[in-house]
Design a protein around this motif. Structure first.
Motif, PDB file in Angstrom:
ATOM      1  N   ARG A   1       0.850  -1.185  -0.159  1.00  0.00           N
ATOM      2  CA  ARG A   1       0.184  -0.064  -0.120  1.00  0.00           C
ATOM      3  C   ARG A   1       0.907   1.288   0.154  1.00  0.00           C
ATOM      4  O   ARG A   1       1.972   1.204   0.309  1.00  0.00           O
ATOM      5  N   LEU A   2       0.296   2.207  -0.301  1.00  0.00           N
ATOM      6  CA  LEU A   2       0.868   3.620  -0.353  1.00  0.00           C
ATOM      7  C   LEU A   2       0.993   4.144   1.077  1.00  0.00           C
ATOM      8  O   LEU A   2       1.511   5.309   1.216  1.00  0.00           O
ATOM      9  N   HIS A   3       0.322   3.628   2.015  1.00  0.00           N
ATOM     10  CA  HIS A   3       0.170   4.419   3.257  1.00  0.00           C
ATOM     11  C   HIS A   3       0.880   3.769   4.196  1.00  0.00           C
ATOM     12  O   HIS A   3       0.872   2.512   4.407  1.00  0.00           O
ATOM     13  N   ALA A   4       1.573   4.430   5.201  1.00  0.00           N
ATOM     14  CA  ALA A   4       2.382   3.902   6.341  1.00  0.00           C
ATOM     15  C   ALA A   4       1.449   3.463   7.622  1.00  0.00           C
ATOM     16  O   ALA A   4       0.588   4.336   7.774  1.00  0.00           O
ATOM     17  N   THR A   5       1.684   2.394   8.022  1.00  0.00           N
ATOM     18  CA  THR A   5       1.014   2.323   9.414  1.00  0.00           C
ATOM     19  C   THR A   5       1.887   1.494  10.238  1.00  0.00           C
ATOM     20  O   THR A   5       3.095   0.804   9.941  1.00  0.00           O
ATOM     21  N   PRO A   6       2.067   1.675  11.546  1.00  0.00           N
ATOM     22  CA  PRO A   6       2.982   1.147  12.692  1.00  0.00           C
ATOM     23  C   PRO A   6       2.899  -0.473  12.088  1.00  0.00           C
ATOM     24  O   PRO A   6       2.127  -1.040  12.078  1.00  0.00           O
ATOM     25  N   GLY A   7       4.322  -0.831  12.277  1.00  0.00           N
ATOM     26  CA  GLY A   7       4.625  -2.295  11.998  1.00  0.00           C
ATOM     27  C   GLY A   7       4.570  -2.782  10.593  1.00  0.00           C
ATOM     28  O   GLY A   7       5.194  -3.872  10.213  1.00  0.00           O
ATOM     29  N   ALA A   8       4.481  -1.849   9.595  1.00  0.00           N
ATOM     30  CA  ALA A   8       4.693  -2.208   8.152  1.00  0.00           C
ATOM     31  C   ALA A   8       6.052  -1.974   7.889  1.00  0.00           C
ATOM     32  O   ALA A   8       6.736  -1.272   8.488  1.00  0.00           O
ATOM     33  N   ILE A   9       6.413  -2.607   6.832  1.00  0.00           N
ATOM     34  CA  ILE A   9       7.814  -2.524   6.249  1.00  0.00           C
ATOM     35  C   ILE A   9       7.696  -1.288   5.170  1.00  0.00           C
ATOM     36  O   ILE A   9       6.953  -1.436   4.065  1.00  0.00           O
ATOM     37  N   ALA A  10       8.639  -0.420   5.311  1.00  0.00           N
ATOM     38  CA  ALA A  10       8.771   0.631   4.521  1.00  0.00           C
ATOM     39  C   ALA A  10       9.869   0.338   3.249  1.00  0.00           C
ATOM     40  O   ALA A  10      10.940  -0.256   3.752  1.00  0.00           O
ATOM     41  N   GLN A  11       9.594   0.481   2.034  1.00  0.00           N
ATOM     42  CA  GLN A  11      10.356  -0.119   0.842  1.00  0.00           C
ATOM     43  C   GLN A  11      10.554   0.947  -0.030  1.00  0.00           C
ATOM     44  O   GLN A  11       9.566   1.570  -0.343  1.00  0.00           O
ATOM     45  N   THR A  12      11.845   1.004  -0.558  1.00  0.00           N
ATOM     46  CA  THR A  12      12.099   2.021  -1.636  1.00  0.00           C
ATOM     47  C   THR A  12      13.022   1.425  -2.572  1.00  0.00           C
ATOM     48  O   THR A  12      14.042   0.499  -2.143  1.00  0.00           O
ATOM     49  N   ASP A  13      13.140   1.701  -3.807  1.00  0.00           N
ATOM     50  CA  ASP A  13      14.143   1.218  -4.895  1.00  0.00           C
ATOM     51  C   ASP A  13      15.118   2.338  -5.045  1.00  0.00           C
ATOM     52  O   ASP A  13      16.081   1.960  -5.898  1.00  0.00           O
ATOM     53  N   ALA A  14      14.993   3.308  -4.323  1.00  0.00           N
ATOM     54  CA  ALA A  14      16.367   4.555  -4.351  1.00  0.00           C
ATOM     55  C   ALA A  14      17.585   3.941  -3.900  1.00  0.00           C
ATOM     56  O   ALA A  14      17.625   2.959  -3.206  1.00  0.00           O
ATOM     57  N   GLY A  15      18.286   4.415  -4.592  1.00  0.00           N
ATOM     58  CA  GLY A  15      20.081   4.027  -4.484  1.00  0.00           C
ATOM     59  C   GLY A  15      20.297   2.929  -5.062  1.00  0.00           C
ATOM     60  O   GLY A  15      19.508   2.285  -5.829  1.00  0.00           O
ATOM     61  N   ARG A  16      21.306   2.468  -5.029  1.00  0.00           N
ATOM     62  CA  ARG A  16      22.132   1.297  -5.750  1.00  0.00           C
ATOM     63  C   ARG A  16      21.226   0.018  -5.493  1.00  0.00           C
ATOM     64  O   ARG A  16      21.091  -0.914  -6.230  1.00  0.00           O
ATOM     65  N   TYR A  17      20.951  -0.273  -4.104  1.00  0.00           N
ATOM     66  CA  TYR A  17      20.319  -1.765  -3.666  1.00  0.00           C
ATOM     67  C   TYR A  17      19.178  -1.164  -3.187  1.00  0.00           C
ATOM     68  O   TYR A  17      18.361  -2.346  -2.866  1.00  0.00           O
ATOM     69  N   GLY A  18      18.339  -0.171  -3.038  1.00  0.00           N
ATOM     70  CA  GLY A  18      17.138   0.049  -2.548  1.00  0.00           C
ATOM     71  C   GLY A  18      17.350  -0.018  -1.065  1.00  0.00           C
ATOM     72  O   GLY A  18      18.369  -0.154  -0.336  1.00  0.00           O
TER      73      GLY A  18
END
Length: 73
Positions: free
Chosen positions: A13-30
């Protein structure tokens, strides 16, 4: 024939909630982090290696810069 791995779809999902995993592809490895709390357009997360030095860190991120993986029990 070899064993096939079952298809697993984690709810993203696009919304953050406590306990969720935040993930990004930014940078070399994400990057991934665990969401501790959400404050409007920012979230406090815990992670390792945010600055590339391998250390543990608690810091704020802009929620719009990440996707979120939610686990349900």
């Amino acid at each position: 024939m070899g064993r096939q791995r079952p298809q697993t779809r984690l709810p993203r999902r696009l919304h953050a909630t406590p306990g969720a995993i935040a993930q990004t592809d930014a940078g070399r490895y994400g990057h991934v982090a665990v969401v501790d709390s959400v404050h409007g357009s920012t979230a406090t997360v815990e992670d390792y290696n945010w600055t590339g030095d391998g250390h543990y860190l608690v810091h704020d991120i802009a929620t719009r810069d990440f996707r979120y993986i939610h686990f349900t029990g």
